[in-house]
Design a protein around this motif. Structure first.
Motif, mmCIF file in Angstrom:
data_model
loop_
_atom_site.group_PDB
_atom_site.id
_atom_site.type_symbol
_atom_site.label_atom_id
_atom_site.label_comp_id
_atom_site.label_asym_id
_atom_site.label_seq_id
_atom_site.Cartn_x
_atom_site.Cartn_y
_atom_site.Cartn_z
ATOM 1 N N GLU A 76 55.636 38.940 -42.718
ATOM 2 C CA GLU A 76 55.191 40.336 -42.849
ATOM 3 C C GLU A 76 53.968 40.485 -43.738
ATOM 4 O O GLU A 76 53.235 41.469 -43.648
ATOM 5 N N GLY A 77 53.727 39.516 -44.604
ATOM 6 C CA GLY A 77 52.577 39.577 -45.507
ATOM 7 C C GLY A 77 52.623 38.414 -46.476
ATOM 8 O O GLY A 77 53.614 37.685 -46.562
ATOM 9 N N GLU A 78 51.531 38.230 -47.235
ATOM 10 C CA GLU A 78 51.478 37.159 -48.223
ATOM 11 C C GLU A 78 52.098 37.631 -49.531
ATOM 12 O O GLU A 78 51.405 38.038 -50.462
ATOM 13 N N THR A 79 53.404 37.580 -49.583
ATOM 14 C CA THR A 79 54.132 37.919 -50.796
ATOM 15 C C THR A 79 54.728 36.646 -51.391
ATOM 16 O O THR A 79 54.800 35.599 -50.723
ATOM 17 N N LYS A 80 55.148 36.736 -52.621
ATOM 18 C CA LYS A 80 55.790 35.579 -53.254
ATOM 19 C C LYS A 80 57.031 35.161 -52.484
ATOM 20 O O LYS A 80 57.283 33.967 -52.282
ATOM 21 N N GLU A 81 57.813 36.147 -52.015
ATOM 22 C CA GLU A 81 59.038 35.855 -51.278
ATOM 23 C C GLU A 81 58.745 35.152 -49.949
ATOM 24 O O GLU A 81 59.417 34.173 -49.587
ATOM 25 N N SER A 82 57.741 35.642 -49.212
ATOM 26 C CA SER A 82 57.435 35.036 -47.912
ATOM 27 C C SER A 82 56.868 33.629 -48.075
ATOM 28 O O SER A 82 57.167 32.732 -47.278
ATOM 29 N N TRP A 83 56.050 33.408 -49.112
ATOM 30 C CA TRP A 83 55.523 32.067 -49.356
ATOM 31 C C TRP A 83 56.645 31.113 -49.771
ATOM 32 O O TRP A 83 56.652 29.945 -49.351
ATOM 33 N N LYS A 107 45.532 32.716 -54.773
ATOM 34 C CA LYS A 107 46.094 34.062 -54.731
ATOM 35 C C LYS A 107 47.341 34.097 -55.609
ATOM 36 O O LYS A 107 48.149 33.169 -55.602
ATOM 37 N N GLU A 109 50.193 35.656 -55.548
ATOM 38 C CA GLU A 109 51.510 35.538 -54.928
ATOM 39 C C GLU A 109 51.829 34.094 -54.564
ATOM 40 O O GLU A 109 52.963 33.625 -54.742
ATOM 41 N N ASP A 112 52.445 31.950 -57.784
ATOM 42 C CA ASP A 112 53.780 32.210 -58.335
ATOM 43 C C ASP A 112 54.859 31.512 -57.513
ATOM 44 O O ASP A 112 55.816 30.946 -58.074
#
Length: 221
Positions: A76-83, A107, A109, A112
Motif C-alpha cells: 500500500e505504500g513505503e511504510t516501516k510496516e510494509s518494508w 528513506k 521508513e 527504521d
C-alpha cells in the motif's frame, strides 16, 4: 517459488476480500541468487495509472554484472510496516551460502525497518549487513557541489577495491572538495574549474555494472 498474500475483509461482505499486499519470488530467480554476489539491492517504486500502490523489488547482480529480479511485492505504500513485511518474506524465500548485504536508499521508513530487522533475534539469515546506495549518495554529492567530475571521482572512490588506490582517490577528492568549498565561499571558482579540467574524464567514469543500461539504479543516472 514463494508467494505470500495478505488480504482483508470488506465490512458487510463476509465472502468478499480485497488484496492488501502480495509478495512473490520465482523459483528460478531464487536458485540463481545462490550463484550471484551475496548482495541484494532493495527499492520502492510508485505504480502509475489507476494502481496507486508501490512496487518493492530486491535485485541481485550475477558475475557478469547483469541484474536478476530476485523478489517483488506490491504494497500500500513505503511504510516501516510494509518494508518489514517485505524483508521478512525475502528472508524466508531467499537463501545464500554467504552472508548477505542489503543496499538501499536512506528513506526514514526503510532505515527504521532495516534497523529493526538487523536487531531481531529471530532472523533466519546467518549474518546481514546494510549499506546505502552509491547512486543516491552521488545525487546528494552533485546537489551540493554541482560538478560532474567530482561526482565521477566520488563514484570511482566508492567502487575501488584496492586499499592503496582508495586512499589515493580519497585524499585527492578531499583536497579538491575542500578547495572547492573554500573558493565558493570566497566567491571565486575559476581556478578550481581549471584544475578539474586537467583530470581525464574518461578515466574517472565508473566502469562497474551500476552504470550499465540494465543496472539496478540505471533510471537515476
Amino acid at each position: 517459488g514463494f508467494v505470500d498474500i495478505k488480504d482483508a475483509e470488506v465490512a458487510g461482505f463476509s465472502n468478499f476480500r480485497v488484496l492488501h499486499r502480495i509478495f512473490w519470488a520465482f523459483g528460478q530467480c531464487i536458485q540463481a541468487f545462490n550463484h550471484c554476489r551475496p548482495v541484494l539491492c532493495i527499492k520502492g517504486t510508485p505504480l502509475c495509472g489507476k494502481y496507486q500502490e508501490v512496487l518493492l523489488t530486491a535485485v541481485a547482480l550475477d558475475a557478469n554484472g547483469y541484474s536478476i529480479p530476485v523478489a517483488c511485492a506490491v504494497v500500500e505504500g513505503e511504510t516501516k510496516e510494509s518494508w518489514m513485511w517485505f524483508l521478512r518474506n525475502l528472508e524466508q524465500a531467499v537463501r545464500h551460502p554467504s552472508d548477505v548485504c542489503i543496499i538501499h536508499d536512506y528513506k526514514r521508513e526503510l532505515i527504521d525497518a532495516i534497523e529493526d530487522f538487523l536487531s531481531s533475534d529471530q532472523r533466519q539469515w546467518r549474518k546481514v549487513e546494510s549499506r546505502w546506495c552509491m547512486e543516491h549518495l552521488a545525487e546528494d554529492f552533485f546537489a551540493y557541489f554541482g560538478d560532474k567530475k567530482l561526482v565521477m571521482m566520488f563514484k570511482k572512490l566508492c567502487q575501488q577495491r584496492r586499499l592503496n588506490k582508495f586512499v589515493k582517490i580519497w585524499k585527492e577528492l578531499d583536497e579538491l572538495t575542500t578547495k572547492y568549498t573554500a573558493e565558493r565561499e570566497g566567491g571565486t571558482s575559476g581556478e578550481m574549474q581549471q584544475e578539474l579540467v586537467q583530470h581525464d574524464e574518461a578515466g574517472l567514469v565508473a566502469q562497474s555494472p551500476w552504470n550499465r543500461p540494465d543496472s539496478v539504479d540505471s533510471e537515476e543516472e
